[in-house]
Scaffold this motif. Structure first.
Motif, mmCIF file in Angstrom:
data_model
loop_
_atom_site.group_PDB
_atom_site.id
_atom_site.type_symbol
_atom_site.label_atom_id
_atom_site.label_comp_id
_atom_site.label_asym_id
_atom_site.label_seq_id
_atom_site.Cartn_x
_atom_site.Cartn_y
_atom_site.Cartn_z
ATOM 1 N N MET A 1 0.864 -1.206 0.000
ATOM 2 C CA MET A 1 0.000 0.000 0.000
ATOM 3 C C MET A 1 0.888 1.240 0.000
ATOM 4 S SD MET A 1 -3.289 1.017 0.309
ATOM 5 C CE MET A 1 -4.339 -0.055 1.263
ATOM 6 N N LEU A 2 0.704 2.079 -1.027
ATOM 7 C CA LEU A 2 1.497 3.303 -1.126
ATOM 8 C C LEU A 2 0.628 4.513 -0.761
ATOM 9 C CD1 LEU A 2 4.141 4.705 -1.989
ATOM 10 C CD2 LEU A 2 3.275 4.712 -4.323
ATOM 11 N N VAL A 3 1.106 5.302 0.172
ATOM 12 C CA VAL A 3 0.370 6.492 0.608
ATOM 13 C C VAL A 3 1.139 7.747 0.184
ATOM 14 C CG1 VAL A 3 -0.530 7.763 2.596
ATOM 15 C CG2 VAL A 3 -0.577 5.280 2.603
ATOM 16 N N ALA A 4 0.460 8.671 -0.472
ATOM 17 C CA ALA A 4 1.099 9.931 -0.866
ATOM 18 C C ALA A 4 0.567 11.059 0.010
ATOM 19 C CB ALA A 4 0.805 10.222 -2.336
ATOM 20 N N LEU A 5 1.479 11.822 0.588
ATOM 21 C CA LEU A 5 1.066 13.002 1.367
ATOM 22 C C LEU A 5 1.428 14.233 0.562
ATOM 23 C CD1 LEU A 5 2.505 12.127 4.895
ATOM 24 C CD2 LEU A 5 0.176 11.796 4.101
ATOM 25 N N ILE A 6 0.450 15.082 0.280
ATOM 26 C CA ILE A 6 0.711 16.291 -0.500
ATOM 27 C C ILE A 6 0.609 17.504 0.412
ATOM 28 C CG2 ILE A 6 -0.053 17.688 -2.456
ATOM 29 C CD1 ILE A 6 -1.158 15.119 -3.694
ATOM 30 N N ALA A 7 1.720 18.200 0.581
ATOM 31 C CA ALA A 7 1.757 19.339 1.494
ATOM 32 C C ALA A 7 2.116 20.622 0.746
ATOM 33 C CB ALA A 7 2.762 19.068 2.610
ATOM 34 N N PRO A 8 1.156 21.541 0.540
ATOM 35 C CA PRO A 8 1.477 22.824 -0.082
ATOM 36 C C PRO A 8 2.147 23.730 0.950
ATOM 37 C CG PRO A 8 -0.861 22.740 0.444
ATOM 38 C CD PRO A 8 -0.262 21.427 0.899
ATOM 39 N N ALA A 9 3.135 24.474 0.529
ATOM 40 C CA ALA A 9 3.840 25.330 1.481
ATOM 41 C C ALA A 9 4.114 26.694 0.869
ATOM 42 C CB ALA A 9 5.149 24.681 1.900
ATOM 43 N N ASP B 1 -1.731 4.741 -3.713
ATOM 44 C CA ASP B 1 -3.068 4.144 -3.786
ATOM 45 C C ASP B 1 -4.016 4.986 -2.944
ATOM 46 O OD1 ASP B 1 -1.957 1.762 -5.087
ATOM 47 O OD2 ASP B 1 -1.047 1.400 -3.122
ATOM 48 N N ILE B 2 -3.431 5.607 -1.918
ATOM 49 C CA ILE B 2 -4.185 6.543 -1.083
ATOM 50 C C ILE B 2 -3.433 7.869 -1.097
ATOM 51 C CG2 ILE B 2 -4.870 7.096 1.280
ATOM 52 C CD1 ILE B 2 -5.383 4.166 1.752
ATOM 53 N N ALA C 1 -8.139 12.273 3.103
ATOM 54 C CA ALA C 1 -7.441 11.094 2.586
ATOM 55 C C ALA C 1 -8.397 10.415 1.622
ATOM 56 C CB ALA C 1 -7.087 10.158 3.733
ATOM 57 N N PHE C 2 -7.906 10.064 0.442
ATOM 58 C CA PHE C 2 -8.816 9.473 -0.544
ATOM 59 C C PHE C 2 -8.088 8.464 -1.414
ATOM 60 C CE2 PHE C 2 -7.349 13.706 -1.602
ATOM 61 C CZ PHE C 2 -6.726 13.535 -2.820
ATOM 62 N N ARG C 3 -8.871 7.614 -2.062
ATOM 63 C CA ARG C 3 -8.291 6.547 -2.878
ATOM 64 C C ARG C 3 -7.961 7.031 -4.281
ATOM 65 N NH1 ARG C 3 -8.964 1.852 -0.087
ATOM 66 N NH2 ARG C 3 -10.686 1.934 1.403
ATOM 67 N N ARG C 4 -7.219 6.210 -4.985
ATOM 68 C CA ARG C 4 -6.765 6.509 -6.352
ATOM 69 C C ARG C 4 -7.882 6.981 -7.291
ATOM 70 N NH1 ARG C 4 -3.318 8.835 -9.148
ATOM 71 N NH2 ARG C 4 -2.096 8.540 -7.287
ATOM 72 N N PRO C 5 -9.055 6.310 -7.305
ATOM 73 C CA PRO C 5 -10.097 6.780 -8.245
ATOM 74 C C PRO C 5 -10.505 8.234 -7.995
ATOM 75 C CG PRO C 5 -10.661 4.605 -7.412
ATOM 76 C CD PRO C 5 -9.465 5.058 -6.625
ATOM 77 N N ALA D 1 -10.081 11.328 -10.516
ATOM 78 C CA ALA D 1 -11.227 12.188 -10.845
ATOM 79 C C ALA D 1 -10.837 13.658 -10.682
ATOM 80 C CB ALA D 1 -12.409 11.840 -9.946
ATOM 81 N N LEU D 2 -10.121 13.979 -9.582
ATOM 82 C CA LEU D 2 -9.701 15.372 -9.354
ATOM 83 C C LEU D 2 -8.735 15.815 -10.452
ATOM 84 C CD1 LEU D 2 -9.087 15.404 -5.501
ATOM 85 C CD2 LEU D 2 -11.022 16.372 -6.735
ATOM 86 N N LEU D 3 -7.857 14.890 -10.865
ATOM 87 C CA LEU D 3 -6.886 15.214 -11.915
ATOM 88 C C LEU D 3 -7.572 15.479 -13.245
ATOM 89 C CD1 LEU D 3 -3.934 12.792 -11.271
ATOM 90 C CD2 LEU D 3 -3.805 15.268 -11.485
#
Ligand code: UDP
Ligand code: MG
Length: 317
Positions: free
Chosen positions: A1-9, A89-90, A161-165, A169-171
């Motif tokens: 399971m791969l988790v991506a954290l996106i942090a705008p700064a 994946d998340i 936190a959300f899944r790949r789909p 969709a956001l992309l």
């Protein structure tokens, strides 16, 4: 399971290292989760980029990706840039000022793992008593929901936190005027609320002024609702009907009773009122037209100045 954290700064030099350490504690020691931390420097004018550069390489298999914009494009653009680079994946959207603590993000990820049927976990601030700003914001989201026919979660933040789909969709929505809360409502998916208490800012100050918030609200309404344009139709309809009825009254008075109808003051007031309404409505239409114009140029949402990846299997670029 791969988790991506996106942090705008944006101007968060005092928070970058603390953010990394908190993510380290919450995610980098897991055996069955592999984590990529994506920090997006939104054109900061302080030492944010230098702080990002001096971060250590995370222990394998975890990764650290950094992106730096050519100028300040806004948080929504930074989130989009992060999404485009996330393999997870998340995916988690998280502020870099530690108001949205990484250990809470870890709990939100766990909720997704434990609930295979859920697609998204949205953190919302539990309100015991509301201040004026929170009351206004609550009413604004209710208005937005009602006028756009979308299910807008009134108190939810964009700490999610959300899944790949959902990420895909956001992309797929590559609009220039991005309003993340509206985008989340628009894409739908099964969303679980997750109550949390925001922490105090670790360092620095908030980027939101009262004017900024007002602009943000106007952007949300214009991006997701066309109801303001329809107001003109209603006012026009009601005014025409009233004018028609009044005309009949005047004709009857003149023909049947021979009364001269004095009306200088009435005319001036009506002309001013209707003229004002027409100009206001033209302004509102103009706003929509201007947005169509900007969207029509298909300019990029952001521009990258520097970009690098550390750790994982990829080499530094
Ligand atoms: N942010 C950004 N670009 C901007 C403004 C803010 O990337 O133009 C980031 C900021 O660095 C922070 C997050 O968005 O990580 C939330 O901003 P802030 O903490 O100022 O908002 P608040 O928490 O006060 O609502
Ligand atoms: Mg904050």
């Amino acid at each position: 399971m791969l988790v991506a954290l996106i942090a705008p700064a944006y101007n968060e030099e005092g928070n970058i290292r603390a953010l990394y350490d908190a993510v380290d504690r919450a995610f980098f020691h897991e055996a069955d989760l592999s984590c990529e931390l994506i920090i997006v420097d939104d054109g900061s004018s302080d030492g944010t980029f230098a702080a990002m550069q001096s971060l250590p390489t995370p222990p394998a298999p975890h990764r650290l990706a950094t992106v730096s914009f050519s100028r300040n494009f806004g948080k929504e653009a930074a989130l989009y840039a992060g999404l485009q680079r996330a393999h997870g994946d998340i995916v988690v959207f998280i502020d870099s000022d530690l108001q949205q603590p990484p250990h809470i993000a870890r709990q939100m990820v766990q909720v997704l793992i434990d609930n295979p049927d859920a697609d998204c976990v949205a953190a919302y601030q539990e309100q015991r008593e509301r201040g004026l700003r929170s009351k206004l914001s609550h009413q604004f989201y209710r208005l937005l929901g009602a006028s756009s026919n979308l299910d807008v979660l009134a108190d939810a933040s964009d700490f999610r936190a959300f899944r790949r789909p959902v990420a895909d969709a956001l992309l797929s929505m590559s609009e220039y005027y991005r309003f993340t809360k509206g985008l989340f409502a628009w894409v739908g998916f099964k969303t679980l609320p997750f109550p949390y208490t925001p922490a105090e800012r670790h360092a620095g100050t908030t980027k939101w002024s009262a004017r900024g918030l007002l602009k943000y609200a106007a952007n949300g309404l214009l991006s997701f609702s066309t109801a303001p344009m329809k107001v003109a139709m209603w006012i026009g309809g009601i005014a025409s009907l009233a004018a028609f009825v009044y005309a009949i009254v005047v004709i009857v008075q003149r023909l049947a009773f021979g009364i001269d109808v004095p009306g200088y003051a009435t005319i001036v007031c009506l002309v001013l009122l209707l003229g004002g309404i027409i100009l206001l409505m033209q302004g509102i239409m103009g706003e929509y037209l201007a947005r169509t114009y900007i969207e029509g140029k298909h300019r990029p949402i952001y521009l990258v100045r520097r970009e690098s990846v550390k750790g994982g299997n990829e080499e530094s670029r």
